[in-house]
Design a protein around this motif. Structure first.
Motif, mmCIF file in Angstrom:
data_model
loop_
_atom_site.group_PDB
_atom_site.id
_atom_site.type_symbol
_atom_site.label_atom_id
_atom_site.label_comp_id
_atom_site.label_asym_id
_atom_site.label_seq_id
_atom_site.Cartn_x
_atom_site.Cartn_y
_atom_site.Cartn_z
ATOM 1 N N MET A 234 10.136 9.848 -5.504
ATOM 2 C CA MET A 234 11.411 9.133 -5.597
ATOM 3 C C MET A 234 11.200 7.647 -5.322
ATOM 4 N N THR A 235 11.711 6.798 -6.210
ATOM 5 C CA THR A 235 11.671 5.355 -5.993
ATOM 6 C C THR A 235 12.882 4.957 -5.175
ATOM 7 N N THR A 236 12.647 4.175 -4.127
ATOM 8 C CA THR A 236 13.718 3.830 -3.196
ATOM 9 C C THR A 236 14.199 2.400 -3.399
ATOM 10 N N ASN A 237 15.507 2.251 -3.411
ATOM 11 C CA ASN A 237 16.111 0.919 -3.436
ATOM 12 C C ASN A 237 16.469 0.515 -2.009
ATOM 13 N N LYS A 238 16.313 -0.759 -1.716
ATOM 14 C CA LYS A 238 16.746 -1.322 -0.440
ATOM 15 C C LYS A 238 17.804 -2.376 -0.731
ATOM 16 N N ALA A 239 18.878 -2.347 0.036
ATOM 17 C CA ALA A 239 19.981 -3.281 -0.187
ATOM 18 C C ALA A 239 20.627 -3.663 1.138
ATOM 19 N N TRP A 240 21.066 -4.908 1.227
ATOM 20 C CA TRP A 240 21.812 -5.375 2.392
ATOM 21 C C TRP A 240 23.297 -5.261 2.096
ATOM 22 N N ILE A 241 24.036 -4.575 2.966
ATOM 23 C CA ILE A 241 25.483 -4.465 2.823
ATOM 24 C C ILE A 241 26.163 -5.244 3.941
ATOM 25 N N LEU A 242 27.387 -5.672 3.666
ATOM 26 C CA LEU A 242 28.190 -6.374 4.662
ATOM 27 C C LEU A 242 28.864 -5.346 5.569
ATOM 28 N N THR A 243 28.643 -5.451 6.876
ATOM 29 C CA THR A 243 29.210 -4.484 7.821
ATOM 30 C C THR A 243 30.351 -5.051 8.655
ATOM 31 N N SER A 244 30.456 -6.386 8.731
ATOM 32 C CA SER A 244 31.545 -7.007 9.494
ATOM 33 C C SER A 244 31.719 -8.443 9.023
ATOM 34 N N ARG A 245 32.905 -8.985 9.255
ATOM 35 C CA ARG A 245 33.187 -10.360 8.851
ATOM 36 C C ARG A 245 32.938 -11.296 10.035
#
Length: 331
Positions: free
Chosen positions: A1-12
């Protein structure tokens, strides 16, 4: 399985951005559906406008929602295409703080990475370059012999603005933070002068460098810098309001004292959002690429290594730690 890494916004953020406002998540790389294209991103652009997208306020573009991938332009290579306009190996501009982007084909822009490095399409031949080109020429409209002042002069936008103003025959004064950046702006980019705003003599130094006043101000910072320069603007001068980075992390608005100068000197101040010229990007790329080829335009990149360090790079950018265009090398 090829894995994607991503940064998500968790708080303002309230005030300065911190790494706690983001979370790095991993998931299986999605497979494109009909009309979609899978891109392996190689470069991520970090830009001041992203700070505004972290706030839940009305603006020229919708904010990033909590739990969504952080917004940002990327440059990479097509891995799989189910869109007739793209094939494996094409180099394109995509989006998101992530290793892989799966997007509709009409959301992508194909670029030619055979003549210049792919990363240039996120900087001097990308959004910052287009901002400089159209903002200066269409709003600033500088004439030969006029004085042009550029704040954040060593950055991705300001460095191009100043060099274009020199090509147009103007006297160009930059503003930057620290002796190294100021030396670079004058000695490498060819500005006539550069004022170190950190030296504590902003008004005095600007008046000395702009003895005939200011005809065009390309403003990226706002706050004290804009307030100071409004007092030096000439009759019928122009202000290109491109950015207000000094306010992006402030908890209280800056109290401007010199707005009366806009009335008295009939200053034309106009906001600049690059997407207003999207239909003419080809014109801008052609012109800037020509200047690059002729050696009239110099360009510098500040590179953070690895997607894991994207938030650190972004925070450094907001604090003026970058030197030139801020990028993340993803792979």
């Amino acid at each position: 399985m090829t894995t994607n890494k991503a940064w998500i916004l968790t708080s303002r953020p309230s005030g300065w951005v911190t790494e706690d406002n983001f979370r790095l998540v991993e998931a299986e790389v999605p497979q494109p559906k009909d009309g979609e294209v899978l891109v392996r991103n190689q470069w991520l652009s970090l830009d001041p406008y992203m700070r505004g997208r972290m706030n839940d306020i009305r603006s020229y573009a919708p904010p990033v929602q909590i739990g969504e991938v952080m917004v940002g332009q990327t440059a990479g290579e097509v891995v799989t295409s189910k869109h007739p306009g793209f094939k494996q190996g094409d180099t394109v501009l995509a989006a998101g703080w992530q290793l892989y982007s799966c997007m509709q084909g009409d959301e992508l822009s194909k670029v030619d990475a055979t003549r210049v490095p792919l990363s240039y399409y996120l900087g001097v031949l990308g959004m910052p370059g287009m901002t400089a080109y159209f903002g200066l020429n269409e709003i600033g409209a500088p004439g030969a012999g006029e004085t042009v002042v550029v704040s954040a002069a060593s950055g991705a936008v300001g460095s191009v603005v100043g060099q274009l103003a020199k090509i147009a025959g103007c006297r160009v004064v930059g503003i930057a933070g620290g002796p190294k950046k100021c030396d670079y702006v004058v000695q490498e980019l060819g500005f006539d002068a550069c004022i170190d705003y950190k030296a504590g003599n902003l008004d005095r130094d600007l008046r000395k460098a702009c003895a005939r006043g200011v005809d065009v101000l390309f403003e990226n910072v706002g706050g004290e810098i804009l307030d100071t320069l409004l007092r030096m603007m000439n009759l019928q001068s122009r202000v290109v309001l491109c950015g207000l980075i000094s306010a992006y992390n402030a908890t209280e608005p800056y109290a401007y004292k010199s707005l009366g100068a806009v009335l008295v000197n009939r200053i034309r101040m106009q906001g600049m959002i690059v997407f207003d010229w999207q239909e003419r990007y080809g014109e801008g790329v052609q012109a800037l690429a020509g200047y690059l080829a002729q050696g009239k335009l110099k360009y510098r990149e500040s590179v953070v290594e690895g997607i894991e360090n994207a938030p650190k790079g972004f925070i450094a950018l907001l604090k003026g730690g970058n030197f030139g265009k801020q990028l993340v090398r993803l792979g």
